[in-house]
Design an enzyme around this catalytic site. Structure first.
Site, PDB file in Angstrom:
ATOM      1  N   ASP A  13       0.795  -1.137   0.031  1.00  0.00           N
ATOM      2  CA  ASP A  13      -0.057   0.079  -0.120  1.00  0.00           C
ATOM      3  C   ASP A  13       0.849   1.120   0.120  1.00  0.00           C
ATOM      4  O   ASP A  13       0.532   2.459   0.506  1.00  0.00           O
ATOM      5  CB  ASP A  13      -0.831  -0.017   1.424  1.00  0.00           C
ATOM      6  CG  ASP A  13      -1.518  -1.028   1.422  1.00  0.00           C
ATOM      7  OD1 ASP A  13      -2.127  -1.779   0.536  1.00  0.00           O
ATOM      8  OD2 ASP A  13      -1.927  -1.459   2.600  1.00  0.00           O
ATOM      9  N   HIS A  41      -4.382  -2.213  -6.292  1.00  0.00           N
ATOM     10  CA  HIS A  41      -3.482  -0.896  -6.417  1.00  0.00           C
ATOM     11  C   HIS A  41      -4.601   0.461  -6.704  1.00  0.00           C
ATOM     12  O   HIS A  41      -5.239   0.243  -7.779  1.00  0.00           O
ATOM     13  CB  HIS A  41      -2.670  -0.852  -7.705  1.00  0.00           C
ATOM     14  CG  HIS A  41      -1.494  -1.877  -7.278  1.00  0.00           C
ATOM     15  ND1 HIS A  41      -0.580  -2.431  -8.133  1.00  0.00           N
ATOM     16  CD2 HIS A  41      -1.164  -2.615  -6.305  1.00  0.00           C
ATOM     17  CE1 HIS A  41       0.345  -3.188  -7.916  1.00  0.00           C
ATOM     18  NE2 HIS A  41      -0.149  -3.526  -6.500  1.00  0.00           N
TER      19      HIS A  41
HETATM   20  P1  GDP Z   1      -0.386   0.053  -3.859  1.00  0.00           P
HETATM   21  O1  GDP Z   1      -1.046  -0.995  -3.521  1.00  0.00           O
HETATM   22  O2  GDP Z   1       1.079   0.235  -3.290  1.00  0.00           O
HETATM   23  O3  GDP Z   1      -0.650   0.782  -5.051  1.00  0.00           O
HETATM   24  O4  GDP Z   1      -0.988   1.300  -2.952  1.00  0.00           O
HETATM   25  P2  GDP Z   1      -2.750   1.381  -2.526  1.00  0.00           P
HETATM   26  O5  GDP Z   1      -3.442   1.790  -3.628  1.00  0.00           O
HETATM   27  O6  GDP Z   1      -3.303  -0.025  -1.765  1.00  0.00           O
HETATM   28  O7  GDP Z   1      -2.574   2.315  -1.397  1.00  0.00           O
HETATM   29  C1  GDP Z   1      -1.894   3.615  -1.598  1.00  0.00           C
HETATM   30  C2  GDP Z   1      -3.032   4.805  -0.984  1.00  0.00           C
HETATM   31  O8  GDP Z   1      -2.608   5.963  -1.139  1.00  0.00           O
HETATM   32  C3  GDP Z   1      -4.203   4.792  -2.069  1.00  0.00           C
HETATM   33  O9  GDP Z   1      -5.380   5.285  -1.533  1.00  0.00           O
HETATM   34  C4  GDP Z   1      -3.786   5.947  -2.915  1.00  0.00           C
HETATM   35  O10 GDP Z   1      -4.594   6.752  -3.694  1.00  0.00           O
HETATM   36  C5  GDP Z   1      -2.885   6.702  -2.160  1.00  0.00           C
HETATM   37  N1  GDP Z   1      -1.665   7.693  -2.654  1.00  0.00           N
HETATM   38  C6  GDP Z   1      -0.884   7.312  -3.599  1.00  0.00           C
HETATM   39  N2  GDP Z   1       0.018   8.163  -3.450  1.00  0.00           N
HETATM   40  C7  GDP Z   1      -0.290   9.383  -2.876  1.00  0.00           C
HETATM   41  C8  GDP Z   1       0.077  10.551  -2.412  1.00  0.00           C
HETATM   42  O11 GDP Z   1       1.157  10.839  -2.840  1.00  0.00           O
HETATM   43  N3  GDP Z   1      -0.823  11.466  -1.600  1.00  0.00           N
HETATM   44  C9  GDP Z   1      -1.822  10.965  -1.083  1.00  0.00           C
HETATM   45  N4  GDP Z   1      -2.518  11.793  -0.213  1.00  0.00           N
HETATM   46  N5  GDP Z   1      -2.491   9.780  -1.364  1.00  0.00           N
HETATM   47  C10 GDP Z   1      -1.567   8.932  -2.191  1.00  0.00           C
END
Ligand code: GDP
Length: 426
Positions: A13, A41
Site C-alpha cells: 500500500d 492498487h
Molecule cells: P499500492 O498497492 O502500493 O498501489 O497502494 P494502494 O493503492 O493500496 O494505497 C495507496 C494509497 O495512497 C491509495 O489510497 C492512493 O490513492 C494513495 N496515494 C498514493 N500516492 C499518494 C500521495 O502522494 N498522496 C496521497 N494523499 N495519497 C496517495
C-alpha cells in the site's frame, strides 16, 4: 531501453499503482509478475478512481501491452470483472496478455483460505481470503492448474481430481465440510476459459522479444518487501516473493534485464493485517493519521479494512530498500503530513537494552522492539499543488532529505497527492 521494477519497500500500500500509472506513459509494457487479487492498487486519473486487483496498472494507456506473467496467481473471475468495469467506465479497450503458464486460483483455494482462517480464529494471519496461500501451496506441491490446462478438458479433469483427492479428506475430516467433486468445477472453469482465450499467449517469448528490441518494460510488484516469505515478517507474509529479484523470474525475463529498481516508500507507515508493526500508533493520533492518509483515509483497497498506521520507520524501510536492491526511492503521501506541528520519525529500535539501526530483527524479536523517535518540524500547509522540490516548504524539503539520509538511497521522486500529475521529480 529500460526494464524498471516498481516495488514496495514497506508492508504494501505504498502507492505503487499511482507510481506505475504515472511512469507508464513512457513504457510499452507493464507486467504483473507475482501475487493475485489479494492486494489492490489505487489509481486516480481522468477516468475516475479505480482499485485494480488483477489488472496491471498500465491498462489506462491504449499503447501499453499489459502482461499477467507466469508467477502470478490468476483469478479469472476478478480479471474479467475488472475488464468489464473498465469498459463500463469508458476506458479504451486495454491490450492484455495472460501467460499460458500462469496458474489459476480455483474456488477450492478460496474455500480453503476461508475455512482455515476461521479455524485459526484469533491466531490467523489476516488473510484477505482470496485463496492465495492455498493456491501457492498447490503450485509448489505440483497440484496446480495452468492456464493452458483449461483448453484440454481431459487433462483439466485429471489435474483437478489429483488435487482434490487429499483435499477432500481434509475438507470432510478437519473442516466438517462437504467434499468437492472435480466434475462440478468444470462447467464454470470451461466457461471462464472461453472468455479468457483472446488474452492467452506465450508472454515470456513476447517479453524476451520486447527486451531484445529495446522496448521499455515496467515490472509491477505487489505488496512490499516486509511481506516477502523469505525475508519479511514470516509468517505474517504473503505467499510469493515481493522482491525485485523475483521479478524477472515471475515475468519471464533474463535476471540481468532490470536496470532500474524504484522502491516505493510511504512518508509514514501503514500496514494491513496481522504481524509486528513497531512504529504503530494508537488512540487519537492513529485515528487522525488514518483519516487523513491516502486519497480517502487509510482503508484497504481490497478488503476495506482500516489500515494500521504509524510514523515513518527508518529501520524497516532501510531493510526494505536493501532487500529490493533499490536504485532509487519514490516517496509518496508526503502531502498527508501537512497537518502536523512536528513530525515524529522512528529512526531506530530499542530492543533488549540495545539500539538497533542497521539490522532488522527476526519476527519474534520484532514483537518486543520499541520505536525510538526523533522529531522534525512540520510545514503545516497544503503542498499538493507543488510540482518542484525547490518550491516545497523548507521543512518539507528537510523531511525528504532526512529520510533520504536515513535510508541511504536517493529519493528520485516525491508524490504529493493521489493523482497522476501530483508528482515531483528531483
Ligand atoms: P499500492 O498497492 O502500493 O498501489 O497502494 P494502494 O493503492 O493500496 O494505497 C495507496 C494509497 O495512497 C491509495 O489510497 C492512493 O490513492 C494513495 N496515494 C498514493 N500516492 C499518494 C500521495 O502522494 N498522496 C496521497 N494523499 N495519497 C496517495
Amino acid at each position: 531501453m529500460t526494464v524498471t521494477a516498481i516495488v514496495g519497500a514497506n508492508w504494501g500500500d505504498e502507492g505503487k499503482g499511482k507510481m506505475t500509472d504515472a511512469l507508464a506513459a513512457k513504457s510499452s509494457f507493464v507486467v504483473r509478475y507475482q501475487g493475485g487479487s489479494n492486494a489492490g492498487h489505487t489509481i486516480i486519473n481522468d477516468y475516475g478512481k479505480f482499485a485494480l486487483h488483477m489488472l496491471p496498472s498500465g491498462v489506462f494507456y491504449p499503447h501499453i501491452t499489459n502482461v499477467i506473467g507466469p508467477g502470478t496467481a490468476l483469478d479469472i473471475d476478478v480479471l474479467l470483472r475488472e475488464i468489464e468495469e473498465l469498459r463500463g467506465r469508458g476506458v479504451s479497450e486495454p491490450r492484455i496478455r495472460v501467460s499460458e503458464r500462469a496458474q489459476v486460483v480455483l474456488p477450492i483455494h478460496r474455500l480453503f483460505d476461508e475455512l482455515e482462517e476461521q479455524r485459526l480464529g484469533a491466531k490467523g494471519f489476516g488473510s484477505t481470503k482470496r485463496g492465495i496461500a492455498p493456491f501457492y501451496a498447490d503450485k509448489y506441491a505440483k497440484l496446480g492448474v495452468q492456464v493452458a490446462d483449461l483448453y484440454d478438458e481431459d487433462r483439466l479433469l485429471q489435474r483437478l481430481e489429483q488435487s482434490l483427492a487429499a483435499k477432500n479428506i481434509v475438507l470432510t475430516e478437519l473442516y466438517c465440510h462437504d467434499p468437492v467433486q472435480a466434475r462440478d468445477l468444470l462447467p464454470e472453469l470451461l466457461n471462464q476459459a472461453e472468455k479468457l482465450r483472446p488474452y492467452v499467449s506465450d508472454t515470456s517469448r513476447l517479453l524476451h522479444d520486447a527486451y531484445r528490441d529495446g522496448e521499455s518494460i515496467l515490472l509491477e510488484g505487489q505488496l512490499g518487501a516486509l511481506r516477502d516469505p523469505d525475508h519479511g515478517i514470516y509468517p505474517y507474509s504473503t505467499s510469493s516473493s515481493t522482491l525485485a529479484g523475483y521479478a524477472p523470474v515471475g515475468a519471464g525475463l533474463p535476471p540481468y534485464a532490470i536496470t532500474r529498481i524504484i522502491a516505493v516508500v510511504k512518508a509514514y507507515s501503514s500496514c494491513v493485517g496481522a504481524g509486528p508493526f513497531v512504529s504503530e500508533l494508537g488512540g487519537d493520533a492513529e485515528d487522525q493519521l488514518r483519516r487523513l492518509g491516502g486519497d480517502a483515509g487509510e482503508y484497504g483497497a481490497t478488503t476495506g479494512r482500516p489500515r494500521r498506521v504509524g510514523w515513518f520507520d527508518a529501520v524497516a524501510t532501510r531493510y526494505g530498500c536493501m532487500l529490493q536492491g533499490a536504485t532509487e526511492v519514490a516517496l509518496t503521501n508526503l502531502d498527508v503530513l501537512g497537518y502536523l506541528d512536528e513530525i515524529p520519525v522512528c529512526t531506530s529500535y530499542e530492543l533488549d537494552g540495545q539500539i538497533i539501526k542497521h539490522t532488522f530483527p527476526i519476527t519474534s524479536k520484532l514483537q518486543e522492539a520499541n520505536s525510538v523517535l526523533e522529531y522534525l518540524p512540520g510545514w503545516r500547509s497544503d503542498i499538493s499543488q507543488i510540482r518542484s522540490f525547490e518550491e516545497l516548504p523548507e521543512a518539507a524539503q528537510r523531511y525528504v532529505l532526512f529520510v533520504e539520509e536515513l535510508i541511504g538511497v536517493k529519493i528520485g521522486s516525491v508524490s504529493v497527492g493521489p493523482n497522476r500529475e501530483q508528482l515531483i521529480v528531483r
